[in-house]
Design a protein around this motif. Sequence first.
Motif, short mmCIF file in Angstrom:
data_model
loop_
_atom_site.label_atom_id
_atom_site.label_comp_id
_atom_site.label_asym_id
_atom_site.label_seq_id
_atom_site.Cartn_x
_atom_site.Cartn_y
_atom_site.Cartn_z
N ILE A 99 127.53 93.74 91.05
CA ILE A 99 128.72 94.46 91.15
C ILE A 99 128.98 95.20 92.48
N ASN A 101 130.98 97.08 93.82
CA ASN A 101 131.86 98.40 93.74
C ASN A 101 130.73 99.42 93.03
N ASN A 272 133.88 94.94 88.49
CA ASN A 272 134.09 94.97 89.81
C ASN A 272 135.22 95.75 90.09
#
Length: 342
Positions: A99, A101, A272
């Motif tokens: 992920i 982010n 994300n």
Amino acid sequence: MHKILTSVALLALTAGMAAAEGKLSIYNWFEYIPQEMLDKFAAEYDVEVTMDTFDSNEAMLAALKAGKMGQYDLAVPTDYMVAIMAGEGLLDTFSHDEIPNFGNIDPKWIDVPFDPGRKHSIPYQWGTTSFSVNRDVYTGDIDTLAILFDPPPELSGKINVLDSQGEVLALASLYLGIPQCSQDREQLKALNAMLQKAKPHWASFGSDTAKDVLVSGDAAAGMIFNGFSAKARAEGANVEYAYPREGFVAWMDNAVLLKDAPNRANALKFMNFLLQPENAAALTNYAAYTSAVIGVEPFLQDAIKNSPENNPPVSAPQGTFVGVCDEATQTLYDAIWTNLKK
């Protein structure tokens, strides 16, 4: 011949992967994400998104255990339910590298007790559960849980209570001043007796209708999530959200990766996507709760920033998270809840 069979097998596998890449199935709370966000994700990633909804953590867990595991990729349980689901083996794990982010999560919401280090979940929204009162009906003191459990005559018979075992019993325990997950038989008897005495004052149990009954006037007071209260005000109800002195429930809802998710890669893409500040802010602007993503402030509407439901008075106590009981203790609380709902 062996090479031909291998090629056929590879083609079949590739076709299966292509089909999986085009779908995402979400199990979420009612009125908790704008359709525009789902459409945006679908367009950006060429994914067909479907979503079913639930009205309580307990209903979601029961549905998954009754046969819906393997049908959904993501669910959105509250903090205590994340721990329960993980303990029952219903959640998959992911690495933070999957992920990109992940670093946008506010650090204070990463090493959380219900999912230490965030191996199964990411923050979705957080808020509080208390109650709101129609100020056209009742103008007295509302900073007490007595409004729900020993209400004044003006509100008796006009109260909606959430159909949510964890939160109802947590607020009831706060009102009595007893610990959650108590194993003391006298305390549990007192809890049961108080709830049975309070029940005749209630008009209804309803979670997905908690806002609507306040807006329509079918309820003059109601246990409610803070964002739902803000929406009720926005729709014209003269309601005030309470931060009772005995305490109130604090919670964090989380997007979790379900075990046996048929579209795991797309689930991670969506997680994300939720952690992009602009998207996280769009979710907050719609749901009227609070984001745990860094950088959302420039995208937030003023009404959300200044909402009294999201800005408790300095005199308000700290919120209390719903406790996770051991199996034997939980059985006792299940019995109290079942008795209450008869």
